[in-house]
Scaffold this motif. Structure first.
Motif, PDB file in Angstrom:
ATOM      1  N   SER A   1      50.843  28.165  53.080  1.00 24.75           N
ATOM      2  CA  SER A   1      50.255  28.065  51.746  1.00 24.75           C
ATOM      3  C   SER A   1      50.176  29.436  51.097  1.00 24.75           C
ATOM      4  O   SER A   1      49.788  30.420  51.742  1.00 24.75           O
ATOM      5  CB  SER A   1      48.845  27.467  51.833  1.00 24.75           C
ATOM      6  N   PRO A   2      50.522  29.538  49.814  1.00 29.40           N
ATOM      7  CA  PRO A   2      50.393  30.826  49.121  1.00 29.40           C
ATOM      8  C   PRO A   2      48.929  31.163  48.884  1.00 29.40           C
ATOM      9  O   PRO A   2      48.039  30.328  49.077  1.00 29.40           O
ATOM     10  CB  PRO A   2      51.134  30.578  47.799  1.00 29.40           C
ATOM     11  N   VAL A   3      48.682  32.390  48.452  1.00 25.51           N
ATOM     12  CA  VAL A   3      47.326  32.830  48.121  1.00 25.51           C
ATOM     13  C   VAL A   3      47.191  32.871  46.605  1.00 25.51           C
ATOM     14  O   VAL A   3      47.973  33.537  45.923  1.00 25.51           O
ATOM     15  CB  VAL A   3      47.034  34.225  48.725  1.00 25.51           C
ATOM     16  N   LEU A   4      46.203  32.159  46.086  1.00 28.11           N
ATOM     17  CA  LEU A   4      45.903  32.144  44.656  1.00 28.11           C
ATOM     18  C   LEU A   4      44.713  33.055  44.405  1.00 28.11           C
ATOM     19  O   LEU A   4      43.633  32.852  44.969  1.00 28.11           O
ATOM     20  CB  LEU A   4      45.584  30.724  44.188  1.00 28.11           C
ATOM     21  N   LEU A   5      44.897  34.083  43.569  1.00 25.06           N
ATOM     22  CA  LEU A   5      43.841  35.057  43.268  1.00 25.06           C
ATOM     23  C   LEU A   5      43.265  34.763  41.889  1.00 25.06           C
ATOM     24  O   LEU A   5      44.003  34.692  40.903  1.00 25.06           O
ATOM     25  CB  LEU A   5      44.413  36.475  43.316  1.00 25.06           C
ATOM     26  N   VAL A   6      41.935  34.615  41.816  1.00 28.97           N
ATOM     27  CA  VAL A   6      41.258  34.262  40.563  1.00 28.97           C
ATOM     28  C   VAL A   6      40.352  35.418  40.153  1.00 28.97           C
ATOM     29  O   VAL A   6      39.396  35.757  40.862  1.00 28.97           O
ATOM     30  CB  VAL A   6      40.437  32.967  40.720  1.00 28.97           C
ATOM     31  N   MET A   7      40.653  36.018  39.004  1.00 27.73           N
ATOM     32  CA  MET A   7      39.979  37.233  38.562  1.00 27.73           C
ATOM     33  C   MET A   7      38.662  36.938  37.848  1.00 27.73           C
ATOM     34  O   MET A   7      38.375  35.818  37.453  1.00 27.73           O
ATOM     35  CB  MET A   7      40.933  38.040  37.675  1.00 27.73           C
ATOM     36  N   GLY A   8      37.868  37.996  37.671  1.00 26.56           N
ATOM     37  CA  GLY A   8      36.530  37.873  37.115  1.00 26.56           C
ATOM     38  C   GLY A   8      36.437  38.125  35.623  1.00 26.56           C
ATOM     39  O   GLY A   8      37.437  38.192  34.897  1.00 26.56           O
ATOM     40  N   LEU A   9      35.222  38.313  35.165  1.00 22.83           N
ATOM     41  CA  LEU A   9      34.863  38.391  33.752  1.00 22.83           C
ATOM     42  C   LEU A   9      35.600  39.512  33.017  1.00 22.83           C
ATOM     43  O   LEU A   9      35.517  40.683  33.387  1.00 22.83           O
ATOM     44  CB  LEU A   9      33.352  38.610  33.631  1.00 22.83           C
ATOM     45  N   GLY A  10      36.345  39.130  31.986  1.00 21.82           N
ATOM     46  CA  GLY A  10      36.969  40.099  31.105  1.00 21.82           C
ATOM     47  C   GLY A  10      38.153  40.844  31.672  1.00 21.82           C
ATOM     48  O   GLY A  10      38.709  41.725  31.013  1.00 21.82           O
ATOM     49  N   ALA A  11      38.576  40.509  32.882  1.00 21.73           N
ATOM     50  CA  ALA A  11      39.683  41.227  33.524  1.00 21.73           C
ATOM     51  C   ALA A  11      40.866  40.284  33.713  1.00 21.73           C
ATOM     52  O   ALA A  11      40.688  39.099  33.987  1.00 21.73           O
ATOM     53  CB  ALA A  11      39.251  41.802  34.869  1.00 21.73           C
ATOM     54  N   ASN A  12      42.079  40.813  33.583  1.00 23.55           N
ATOM     55  CA  ASN A  12      43.265  39.988  33.793  1.00 23.55           C
ATOM     56  C   ASN A  12      43.830  40.197  35.196  1.00 23.55           C
ATOM     57  O   ASN A  12      43.319  40.998  35.982  1.00 23.55           O
ATOM     58  CB  ASN A  12      44.313  40.258  32.705  1.00 23.55           C
ATOM     59  N   GLY A  13      44.906  39.466  35.501  1.00 25.11           N
ATOM     60  CA  GLY A  13      45.445  39.449  36.849  1.00 25.11           C
ATOM     61  C   GLY A  13      45.964  40.767  37.360  1.00 25.11           C
ATOM     62  O   GLY A  13      46.121  40.945  38.577  1.00 25.11           O
ATOM     63  N   ARG A  14      46.238  41.737  36.471  1.00 26.24           N
ATOM     64  CA  ARG A  14      46.781  43.015  36.940  1.00 26.24           C
ATOM     65  C   ARG A  14      45.788  43.800  37.799  1.00 26.24           C
ATOM     66  O   ARG A  14      46.183  44.671  38.576  1.00 26.24           O
ATOM     67  CB  ARG A  14      47.204  43.868  35.751  1.00 26.24           C
ATOM     68  N   LEU A  15      44.508  43.468  37.641  1.00 23.69           N
ATOM     69  CA  LEU A  15      43.501  44.178  38.430  1.00 23.69           C
ATOM     70  C   LEU A  15      43.619  43.843  39.919  1.00 23.69           C
ATOM     71  O   LEU A  15      43.069  44.551  40.758  1.00 23.69           O
ATOM     72  CB  LEU A  15      42.095  43.835  37.922  1.00 23.69           C
ATOM     73  N   TRP A  16      44.335  42.782  40.250  1.00 18.80           N
ATOM     74  CA  TRP A  16      44.532  42.413  41.647  1.00 18.80           C
ATOM     75  C   TRP A  16      45.615  43.264  42.312  1.00 18.80           C
ATOM     76  O   TRP A  16      45.921  43.060  43.497  1.00 18.80           O
ATOM     77  CB  TRP A  16      44.962  40.945  41.750  1.00 18.80           C
ATOM     78  N   GLY A  17      46.209  44.207  41.614  1.00 21.17           N
ATOM     79  CA  GLY A  17      47.339  44.964  42.135  1.00 21.17           C
ATOM     80  C   GLY A  17      47.219  45.440  43.575  1.00 21.17           C
ATOM     81  O   GLY A  17      48.123  45.198  44.395  1.00 21.17           O
ATOM     82  N   PRO A  18      46.136  46.133  43.961  1.00 11.78           N
ATOM     83  CA  PRO A  18      46.031  46.614  45.347  1.00 11.78           C
ATOM     84  C   PRO A  18      46.057  45.490  46.370  1.00 11.78           C
ATOM     85  O   PRO A  18      46.657  45.640  47.450  1.00 11.78           O
ATOM     86  CB  PRO A  18      44.677  47.340  45.356  1.00 11.78           C
ATOM     87  N   ILE A  19      45.425  44.355  46.054  1.00 14.59           N
ATOM     88  CA  ILE A  19      45.401  43.232  46.988  1.00 14.59           C
ATOM     89  C   ILE A  19      46.763  42.536  47.033  1.00 14.59           C
ATOM     90  O   ILE A  19      47.234  42.133  48.105  1.00 14.59           O
ATOM     91  CB  ILE A  19      44.296  42.237  46.600  1.00 14.59           C
TER      92      ILE A  19
END
Length: 316
Positions: A58-76
């Motif tokens: 199964s892939p990993v789905l990352l869900v970001m927080g308030l006011g931030a877009n998916g690019r903030l997940w970069g390190p993970i």
């Protein structure tokens, strides 16, 4: 009238900062809202024998927080891909490259957006990781669509703000101020990144973080598509209305809860209470860490979360 999901050209859908194997597009939610997503697969030369065993899981789905877009997940994202996992990120409605409906929405609506992304990608189930508001969305995803969630990892979040003893005193106000400053054309790029770090991470980490470092550049990339005041306000309303405390006992999939002891946005007791309310949940404490664990402690949270996911999924 439904919104139209448009990408001007294939180049506009591609972010060259992302790893190879990127697929970027939009999904359409039930109400017509366009949800931008990115899917990143591990490349053959990025994974060793153990990592390749994880291919097809199964892939990993990352869900970001308030006011931030998916690019903030970069390190993970980089760590997941290097470890052989396929990763899906998306911009919540109201921020990034997703559209912002005029009508108010809820965390359940945002969970349905996540399902629309999974449907667009023909993904039946995913390991779901949610942070802050993203953790609230992930809870709703697991509660309303349990068959789509293999494991659930929640970070720096809560079951709802109506619990007065768990209200983040001043935390949301600080985030609101930083969000408004990030949309100002008069604000300096370096200052905007610094402001975000001083809110989202511990004081010590924010003071040490410098341009060129992995967390700094992740924040800078996220701020290239700043959230509009209207989008932020709608997300904040959804956050304020979230209430899952009475339903958490229904969660039956493996759940892990993370929280930083120095979180100045979401009080540490909120995470502890969240873990207590979820049957069998594991509670992971990150001593001295602030709110944005994926920025401040990427290796630490990655190791603990991926060990948990691998064990729950039976991955060697």
């Amino acid at each position: 009238m439904s919104a139209v999901c448009e990408i001007a050209s294939p180049d506009d859908a591609r972010d060259t900062r992302q790893p190879n194997g990127l697929v970027a597009s939009h999904a359409r939610s039930d109400d017509g809202t366009c949800i931008y997503f990115e899917r990143v697969a591990a490349t053959p030369d990025s994974a060793g024998p153990r990592e390749r065993k994880r291919a097809g899981k199964s892939p990993v789905l990352l869900v970001m927080g308030l006011g931030a877009n998916g690019r903030l997940w970069g390190p993970i994202v980089r760590r997941l891909v290097a470890s052989g996992y396929e990763v899906i990120t998306f911009d919540n409605r109201g921020c990034g490259r997703s559209s912002t409906p005029w009508r108010p929405w809820t965390t359940r609506t945002m969970a349905a957006d996540a399902v629309a992304v999974l449907d667009e990608l023909d993904v039946d189930r995913a390991h779901v990781v949610g942070a802050s508001l993203g953790g609230m969305i992930a809870q709703e995803l697991a509660l309303e669509f349990p068959d789509r969630v293999s494991t659930l990892v929640l970070g720096c979040t809560t079951g709802g703000l109506p619990r007065l003893d768990l209200v983040p005193r001043g935390g949301l106000v600080r985030i609101l101020g930083a969000a408004l400053r990030s949309t100002s054309p008069l604000s300096d790029r370096r200052q905007r990144v610094s402001d975000f770090l001083h809110i989202a991470t511990s004081e010590d980490f924010a003071a040490r973080c410098r341009p060129g470092s992995e967390p700094w550049e992740a924040v800078a990339a996220m701020l290239e598509d700043p959230t509009t005041p209207r989008g932020f306000g709608q997300q904040l309303l959804a956050c304020a209305r979230h209430a899952s405390w009475s339903r958490l006992g229904r969660l039956s999939m493996p759940v892990q809860v993370h929280h930083g002891s120095a979180d100045r946005v979401m009080p540490f007791p909120a995470g502890r209470e969240l873990a207590r309310r979820i049957p069998g949940a594991r509670f992971e404490i990150h001593e001295g860490a602030g709110h944005a664990l994926g920025l401040e402690r990427p290796d630490e949270i990655f190791d603990r979360a991926m060990t948990f996911i691998a064990q729950a999924a039976g991955i060697p």
